[in-house]
Write a protein that holds these residues in place. Structure first.
Motif, PDB file in Angstrom:
ATOM      1  N   LEU B  55      41.800  22.010  53.610  1.00  9.95           N
ATOM      2  CA  LEU B  55      42.335  22.670  52.410  1.00  9.95           C
ATOM      3  C   LEU B  55      41.818  21.982  51.153  1.00  9.95           C
ATOM      4  O   LEU B  55      41.474  22.637  50.158  1.00  9.95           O
ATOM      5  CB  LEU B  55      43.864  22.650  52.450  1.00  9.95           C
ATOM      6  N   TRP B  57      39.007  20.349  50.889  1.00 12.92           N
ATOM      7  CA  TRP B  57      37.594  20.727  50.720  1.00 12.92           C
ATOM      8  C   TRP B  57      37.475  22.120  50.115  1.00 12.92           C
ATOM      9  O   TRP B  57      36.651  22.352  49.240  1.00 12.92           O
ATOM     10  CB  TRP B  57      36.883  20.721  52.078  1.00 12.92           C
ATOM     11  N   LEU B  58      38.282  23.041  50.621  1.00  8.15           N
ATOM     12  CA  LEU B  58      38.219  24.422  50.118  1.00  8.15           C
ATOM     13  C   LEU B  58      38.607  24.504  48.645  1.00  8.15           C
ATOM     14  O   LEU B  58      38.138  25.389  47.920  1.00  8.15           O
ATOM     15  CB  LEU B  58      39.122  25.332  50.953  1.00  8.15           C
ATOM     16  N   GLN B  60      37.602  22.658  46.475  1.00  2.00           N
ATOM     17  CA  GLN B  60      36.415  22.340  45.672  1.00  2.00           C
ATOM     18  C   GLN B  60      35.656  23.607  45.273  1.00  2.00           C
ATOM     19  O   GLN B  60      34.899  23.600  44.319  1.00  2.00           O
ATOM     20  CB  GLN B  60      35.457  21.452  46.477  1.00  2.00           C
ATOM     21  N   LEU B  61      35.866  24.652  46.070  1.00  2.00           N
ATOM     22  CA  LEU B  61      35.123  25.894  45.794  1.00  2.00           C
ATOM     23  C   LEU B  61      35.759  26.629  44.622  1.00  2.00           C
ATOM     24  O   LEU B  61      36.969  26.847  44.610  1.00  2.00           O
ATOM     25  CB  LEU B  61      35.117  26.808  47.029  1.00  2.00           C
ATOM     26  N   GLU B  62      34.934  26.972  43.686  1.00  3.53           N
ATOM     27  CA  GLU B  62      35.429  27.717  42.519  1.00  3.53           C
ATOM     28  C   GLU B  62      35.006  29.179  42.632  1.00  3.53           C
ATOM     29  O   GLU B  62      34.083  29.497  43.387  1.00  3.53           O
ATOM     30  CB  GLU B  62      34.835  27.120  41.238  1.00  3.53           C
ATOM     31  N   GLU B  63      35.675  29.986  41.854  1.00  2.00           N
ATOM     32  CA  GLU B  63      35.308  31.399  41.849  1.00  2.00           C
ATOM     33  C   GLU B  63      33.937  31.549  41.197  1.00  2.00           C
ATOM     34  O   GLU B  63      33.664  30.916  40.183  1.00  2.00           O
ATOM     35  CB  GLU B  63      36.356  32.189  41.057  1.00  2.00           C
ATOM     36  N   VAL B  64      33.091  32.357  41.826  1.00  2.00           N
ATOM     37  CA  VAL B  64      31.748  32.552  41.260  1.00  2.00           C
ATOM     38  C   VAL B  64      31.733  33.828  40.416  1.00  2.00           C
ATOM     39  O   VAL B  64      32.501  34.761  40.661  1.00  2.00           O
ATOM     40  CB  VAL B  64      30.672  32.646  42.371  1.00  2.00           C
ATOM     41  N   ASP B  65      30.837  33.806  39.433  1.00  2.00           N
ATOM     42  CA  ASP B  65      30.724  34.989  38.578  1.00  2.00           C
ATOM     43  C   ASP B  65      29.848  36.036  39.251  1.00  2.00           C
ATOM     44  O   ASP B  65      28.752  35.707  39.723  1.00  2.00           O
ATOM     45  CB  ASP B  65      30.098  34.606  37.228  1.00  2.00           C
ATOM     46  N   PRO B  66      30.288  37.268  39.283  1.00  2.00           N
ATOM     47  CA  PRO B  66      29.423  38.318  39.850  1.00  2.00           C
ATOM     48  C   PRO B  66      28.256  38.606  38.907  1.00  2.00           C
ATOM     49  O   PRO B  66      28.315  38.248  37.724  1.00  2.00           O
ATOM     50  CB  PRO B  66      30.358  39.521  39.965  1.00  2.00           C
TER      51      PRO B  66
END
Lengths: 199, 268
Positions: B55, B57-58, B60-66
């Protein structure tokens, strides 16, 4: 008016043939769908194509949406998930999933992860380090089985509650929780193994 | 071992509660039992630690821009589908959704407007491909090809107007055509039969004239062969004479056998 009610209204207008309502729906949901597709597929181009496919399917099948059974958010997630699973099955033979060194998502022309982590040069700055960590996690996420991956993405990256996930994936809530636990644990094991290899 | 009951809690129950524990939703007795099991069961404890790490680690992931044009592209991609037919079908489904009285749904489903929408939508779905430049181009080419064929074959459109398409005339035309086809077939058959007969006669005539010629040819061949055979016979006799002389010469004590035979050859 609540957000869910606004969406319901937009859906009704869209079904009645209101093009502006459809554009509003696309504007509201494209970011979220793109992120789900990107985290699942691991490639920006695939994510873009899949997002378009999702919206085309949503547009075509919107008449089958029943607001009493599930929210529009859950319904569109189900459509996305089904399309992603189809895509996963279709591309199963094309994928190279053996190595964690396989191309990371955000920068496809970059070096394999282990090569970059082995770099003994000067310490990268914080921004670069964060970026590398993200790529590492994304690569590990791609190694999870689709069942675990989708559960983890919907819960930990899309903040959906367990009930919504259970509806979207059409599995019991207990199964969802179990998959999330196993997905998280598997991800941690994969990342620990990678770090052990490169250190 | 996984599945065992430790501290009043099964491992399966622990697994089920793990997400709530990580989310911080466990309280009171449930939390204490969970903690006790975690301490007692090393497998579950390791699993919990790994899930927490995963959790983290996850996180660390950010929302990416489309992509910037994604929404616009989607709207453009779906605008092709936005024809009246699709809308009509959507509208009819909305109007017939369950939950409304049956009479209302029936009235909506069979209202003139809904039927007209259906007809118009279906017609559009069928004929919309024909409104494309590609289809128009193909139709133009087909028309041009047909007019060329008619011109070359001498068919005039005005002639077609004079055609008698009554059933009686059509029947007559059918039988006349059939009779013509049968007649043509019979004629062809007769011609082929005559041809085959003529061929047989020719073959018979040629075989009778060929036989005496072949006999003569064989004789000539024998005559051509005979001089050679005569020569061979003469040579054989000659060699016999040679050997006789050799035998005679061996009885002469003053000369060698080789010398005598050489002399004989020279004389020849």
């Amino acid at each position: 008016m609540e957000d869910a009610q606004v969406v319901e209204l937009l859906v009704r207008r869209c079904i009645a043939g209101d093009a502006a309502a459809w554009e509003e729906i696309v504007q509201r949901f494209n970011r979220r769908i793109y992120n789900i597709c990107y985290r699942f597929a691991g490639s920006p181009t695939d994510a873009e194509d899949l997002t378009q496919d999702v919206f085309i399917k949503v547009y075509r099948t919107m008449a089958s949406y029943d607001g009493e059974r599930a929210s529009f958010n859950t319904w569109i997630t189900t459509v996305t998930r089904n399309l992603l699973v189809d895509h996963f099955r279709k591309t199963k033979n094309d994928r190279i999933t053996d190595s964690i060194d396989a191309a990371p998502g955000e920068s496809e022309d970059a070096l394999p992860l282990s090569d970059r982590l082995e770099d003994t040069g000067p310490a990268p700055d914080a921004h670069l380090e964060r970026r590398e960590t993200r790529e590492l996690v994304q690569a590990a996420l791609q190694k999870l089985s689709p069942e675990l991956r989708e559960a983890v993405i919907l819960r930990d990256l899309q903040d959906m509650d367990y009930k919504e996930i259970a509806q979207a994936l059409r599995v019991p809530e207990g199964t969802v929780k179990s998959r999330i636990n196993r997905g998280r644990a598997e991800l941690a094991r994969l990342l620990q193994r990678t770090y052990r290899q490169v250190m | 071992m996984y599945g065992e009951s430790k501290s009043g809690m099964q491992c399966a129950e622990f697994d089920l509660l793990m997400t709530d524990a990580i989310d911080g939703l466990l309280t009171g007795d449930q939390l204490s039992r969970f903690e006790q099991h975690k301490t007692a069961c090393p497998t579950c404890s390791a699993m919990f630690a790994e899930a927490e790490a995963g959790l983290h680690w996850l996180g660390q992931l950010e929302e990416v821009d489309p992509p910037v044009n994604l929404a616009r592209n989607i709207v453009l991609a779906t605008s092709g589908l936005a024809n009246e037919g699709a809308r009509a079908s959507l509208r009819s489904v909305v109007n017939t959704t369950p939950g409304r009285p049956l009479w209302d749904r029936m009235r909506d489903a069979f209202s003139p407007r809904t039927i007209w929408d259906h007809v118009r939508g279906t017609a559009r779905a069928i004929f919309s491909p024909m409104a494309t430049p590609r289809f128009a181009m193909s139709a133009g080419m087909a028309f041009f090809s047909l007019s060329m064929v008619f011109t070359v074959s001498g068919v005039k459109i005005s002639d077609l107007r004079n055609l008698d398409l009554t059933p009686r005339n059509l029947t007559r035309t059918y039988y006349a055509t059939e009779a013509r086809a049968v007649k043509y077939y019979e004629n062809i058959r007769l011609v082929y039969e005559i041809e085959s007969r003529v061929r047989e006669l020719r073959r018979a005539a040629s075989t009778s004239s060929v036989e005496p010629e072949q006999e003569n040819k064989q004789k000539n061949k024998q005559d051509q062969k005979s001089p050679k055979e005569n020569e061979q016979r003469q040579y054989q006799n000659f060699s016999r004479q040679d050997s006789a002389s050799v035998v005679i010469a061996t009885f002469d004590p003053g000369e060698s056998v080789i010398g005598e035979s050489a002399r004989q050859r020279r004389k020849l």
